[in-house]
Motif scaffolding. Sequence first.
Motif, short mmCIF file in Angstrom:
data_model
loop_
_atom_site.label_atom_id
_atom_site.label_comp_id
_atom_site.label_asym_id
_atom_site.label_seq_id
_atom_site.Cartn_x
_atom_site.Cartn_y
_atom_site.Cartn_z
N TRP A 1 12.01 17.80 14.04
CA TRP A 1 12.40 18.44 15.11
C TRP A 1 13.73 18.18 15.79
O TRP A 1 14.73 18.47 16.03
N LEU A 2 13.30 17.05 16.53
CA LEU A 2 14.20 16.55 17.57
C LEU A 2 15.54 15.99 17.07
O LEU A 2 16.57 16.56 17.40
N LYS B 1 16.67 16.73 14.04
CA LYS B 1 17.65 17.96 13.46
C LYS B 1 18.24 18.62 14.51
O LYS B 1 19.45 19.16 14.36
N SER B 2 17.59 18.83 15.63
CA SER B 2 17.97 19.47 16.84
C SER B 2 19.37 18.69 17.26
O SER B 2 20.58 19.31 17.68
N SER C 1 22.37 19.10 14.86
CA SER C 1 23.03 20.49 15.13
C SER C 1 23.53 20.98 16.38
O SER C 1 24.12 21.96 16.80
N LYS C 2 23.28 19.75 17.31
CA LYS C 2 23.80 19.88 18.66
C LYS C 2 23.22 21.14 19.54
O LYS C 2 23.73 21.66 20.35
N LYS C 3 22.10 21.27 19.35
CA LYS C 3 21.41 22.40 19.92
C LYS C 3 20.91 21.79 21.32
O LYS C 3 20.57 20.55 21.51
N LYS C 4 20.88 22.79 21.97
CA LYS C 4 20.48 22.37 23.61
C LYS C 4 18.74 22.13 23.48
O LYS C 4 18.08 22.88 23.05
N LEU C 5 18.30 21.07 24.04
CA LEU C 5 17.09 20.68 23.95
C LEU C 5 16.21 21.20 25.23
O LEU C 5 16.98 21.03 26.50
#
Length: 238
Positions: A116-117, A119-120, A123-127
């Motif tokens: 999850w970490l 991959k996030s 994709s440059k998702k906010k954590l």
Amino acid sequence: KHFNPDYLVNCAAITSLNNCENNPNKSLRINSDLVLNLNELCKEFSCKLIQISTDHFYTNDGKKKESDKIKIVNVYSKSKFLGELNALTGENNNLVIRTNFVGFNKKKPKLGFSAWLFKSLESKKKLFLFDDYYHSPIYVADLVKIIFMLIEKNASGIFNVASRDVISKLEFCKKIFRKLKISPDFSLKSVKTLEVKRANNNGLDISKVEKFLSIKMPNTSNTVECIVNDYMKIKKII
């Protein structure tokens, strides 16, 4: 019956806290009752049971020894503690491992915290990272090595198998960011905001296993290095 094993390592569990709260009977069947059944089979076949437990038993500060008082805060921790009791009942000299491990599932690399970490990050998702949850995560391959060493020395009872230091989830992730030389977008989140109440200070004291095996356990920096190296090998899959 076919294999007539000398040892049986039970890794089966429902580990989703939400799933356990929503399905308490199923959680108890898998995390507790199953262990009792396996223990009975181990008695029948003169086989030693190694039960993989959890660190999800503590809420106050400090590293926790195997003898420290635990606190049941949800269905998951209740089911896993009952699993420990069911593993240790009888005279089989069984072994219970309290731990918190990280790493990639090579057969299902899209599952788990590590997948999850990373991959996030890809994709440059906010954590959203916890700054009030503490643990002592160990790399899964190191955990396996220690379990084999404990088996070879015929260890029994409860052993903490974890990293030497205690770290927040936030700081653990920051170590990964520094290793990757990146600065992702993230915000702080408290475990108190989550739907299911959870144990939040799960740092484990590993002095017992170090003394028993005459070794020095890895620290969280070692753990970070291992999972980053793993990620570089399998990132095309996840």
